[in-house]
Design a protein around this motif. Structure first.
Motif, PDB file in Angstrom:
ATOM      1  N   UNK A   9       0.836  -1.198   0.000  1.00  0.00           N
ATOM      2  CA  UNK A   9       0.000   0.000   0.000  1.00  0.00           C
ATOM      3  C   UNK A   9       0.867   1.243   0.000  1.00  0.00           C
ATOM      4  N   UNK A  10       1.912   1.243   0.803  1.00  0.00           N
ATOM      5  CA  UNK A  10       2.840   2.379   0.824  1.00  0.00           C
ATOM      6  C   UNK A  10       3.497   2.541  -0.534  1.00  0.00           C
ATOM      7  N   UNK A  11       3.864   1.435  -1.181  1.00  0.00           N
ATOM      8  CA  UNK A  11       4.481   1.490  -2.508  1.00  0.00           C
ATOM      9  C   UNK A  11       3.578   2.199  -3.503  1.00  0.00           C
ATOM     10  N   UNK A  12       2.302   1.848  -3.549  1.00  0.00           N
ATOM     11  CA  UNK A  12       1.415   2.472  -4.530  1.00  0.00           C
ATOM     12  C   UNK A  12       1.226   3.950  -4.226  1.00  0.00           C
ATOM     13  N   UNK A  13       1.192   4.314  -2.965  1.00  0.00           N
ATOM     14  CA  UNK A  13       1.061   5.728  -2.625  1.00  0.00           C
ATOM     15  C   UNK A  13       2.305   6.496  -3.063  1.00  0.00           C
ATOM     16  N   UNK A  14       3.465   5.933  -2.817  1.00  0.00           N
ATOM     17  CA  UNK A  14       4.716   6.587  -3.237  1.00  0.00           C
ATOM     18  C   UNK A  14       4.761   6.718  -4.750  1.00  0.00           C
ATOM     19  N   UNK A  15       4.394   5.667  -5.461  1.00  0.00           N
ATOM     20  CA  UNK A  15       4.384   5.736  -6.918  1.00  0.00           C
ATOM     21  C   UNK A  15       3.387   6.781  -7.410  1.00  0.00           C
ATOM     22  N   UNK A  16       2.301   6.939  -6.699  1.00  0.00           N
ATOM     23  CA  UNK A  16       1.272   7.879  -7.132  1.00  0.00           C
ATOM     24  C   UNK A  16       1.679   9.331  -6.948  1.00  0.00           C
ATOM     25  N   UNK A  44      -3.547  -6.694  -5.197  1.00  0.00           N
ATOM     26  CA  UNK A  44      -3.175  -7.945  -4.537  1.00  0.00           C
ATOM     27  C   UNK A  44      -3.166  -7.791  -3.024  1.00  0.00           C
ATOM     28  N   UNK A  45      -2.712  -6.625  -2.549  1.00  0.00           N
ATOM     29  CA  UNK A  45      -2.666  -6.415  -1.099  1.00  0.00           C
ATOM     30  C   UNK A  45      -4.068  -6.371  -0.497  1.00  0.00           C
ATOM     31  N   UNK A  46      -5.059  -6.082  -1.337  1.00  0.00           N
ATOM     32  CA  UNK A  46      -6.449  -6.064  -0.874  1.00  0.00           C
ATOM     33  C   UNK A  46      -7.155  -7.394  -1.150  1.00  0.00           C
ATOM     34  N   UNK A  55     -16.706  -1.318 -12.588  1.00  0.00           N
ATOM     35  CA  UNK A  55     -17.239  -0.211 -11.797  1.00  0.00           C
ATOM     36  C   UNK A  55     -18.722  -0.427 -11.537  1.00  0.00           C
ATOM     37  N   UNK A  56     -19.136  -0.006 -10.380  1.00  0.00           N
ATOM     38  CA  UNK A  56     -20.539  -0.121 -10.024  1.00  0.00           C
ATOM     39  C   UNK A  56     -20.730   0.073  -8.535  1.00  0.00           C
ATOM     40  N   UNK A  57     -21.947  -0.060  -8.100  1.00  0.00           N
ATOM     41  CA  UNK A  57     -22.289   0.168  -6.698  1.00  0.00           C
ATOM     42  C   UNK A  57     -21.529  -0.775  -5.776  1.00  0.00           C
ATOM     43  N   UNK A  58     -21.297  -2.013  -6.199  1.00  0.00           N
ATOM     44  CA  UNK A  58     -20.644  -2.998  -5.338  1.00  0.00           C
ATOM     45  C   UNK A  58     -19.129  -3.031  -5.447  1.00  0.00           C
ATOM     46  N   UNK A  59     -18.528  -2.047  -6.091  1.00  0.00           N
ATOM     47  CA  UNK A  59     -17.074  -2.033  -6.256  1.00  0.00           C
ATOM     48  C   UNK A  59     -16.402  -1.869  -4.898  1.00  0.00           C
ATOM     49  N   UNK A  60     -15.467  -2.752  -4.565  1.00  0.00           N
ATOM     50  CA  UNK A  60     -14.761  -2.607  -3.283  1.00  0.00           C
ATOM     51  C   UNK A  60     -14.005  -1.271  -3.215  1.00  0.00           C
ATOM     52  N   UNK A  61     -14.048  -0.629  -2.064  1.00  0.00           N
ATOM     53  CA  UNK A  61     -13.390   0.674  -1.897  1.00  0.00           C
ATOM     54  C   UNK A  61     -11.892   0.557  -2.157  1.00  0.00           C
ATOM     55  N   UNK A  62     -11.307  -0.588  -1.829  1.00  0.00           N
ATOM     56  CA  UNK A  62      -9.875  -0.773  -2.077  1.00  0.00           C
ATOM     57  C   UNK A  62      -9.571  -0.658  -3.563  1.00  0.00           C
ATOM     58  N   UNK A  63     -10.436  -1.213  -4.417  1.00  0.00           N
ATOM     59  CA  UNK A  63     -10.229  -1.126  -5.864  1.00  0.00           C
ATOM     60  C   UNK A  63     -10.321   0.319  -6.334  1.00  0.00           C
ATOM     61  N   UNK A  64     -11.268   1.052  -5.784  1.00  0.00           N
ATOM     62  CA  UNK A  64     -11.418   2.467  -6.152  1.00  0.00           C
ATOM     63  C   UNK A  64     -10.173   3.247  -5.754  1.00  0.00           C
ATOM     64  N   UNK A  65      -9.663   3.009  -4.557  1.00  0.00           N
ATOM     65  CA  UNK A  65      -8.477   3.722  -4.094  1.00  0.00           C
ATOM     66  C   UNK A  65      -7.239   3.350  -4.909  1.00  0.00           C
TER      67      UNK A  65
END
Length: 86
Positions: A9-16, A44-46, A55-65
């Motif tokens: 998770x830290x890796x993706x934030x740093x890359x972002x 994968x971490x999620x 995309x849709x109402x049931x999309x996991x918040x982790x995927x959105x983030x």
């Protein structure tokens, strides 16, 4: 969250928020590849598989983030490639 998941998770934030690319298309491709690798790791971490969520109402918040982080990373790559150099 396990240590591995936290690190990914830290890796993706740093890359972002911190990709810098100067030097042409080859490095831009590397930047984009890093963004994509970060997104796959974030999913994968999620416990998700990148490319299998729609995309849709049931999309996991982790995927959105993860998607938001990947988009930010890609935008930074693009901006660094098209930005004029002094």
């Amino acid at each position: 969250m396990s240590t591995n998941k936290s690190l990914l998770t830290i890796l993706i934030v740093v890359l972002a928020v911190a990709p810098t690319v100067e030097g042409g298309p080859a490095l831009a491709v590397g930047c984009v590849a890093a963004c994509n690798a970060g997104a796959v790791a974030c999913y994968a971490s999620a416990g998700l598989v990148f490319g299998t969520i729609t995309a849709g109402v049931g999309t996991p918040i982790a995927a959105v983030l993860c998607n938001l982080a990947q988009g930010t990373c890609m935008a930074a790559c693009a901006a660094s490639v098209i930005a004029p150099t002094p």
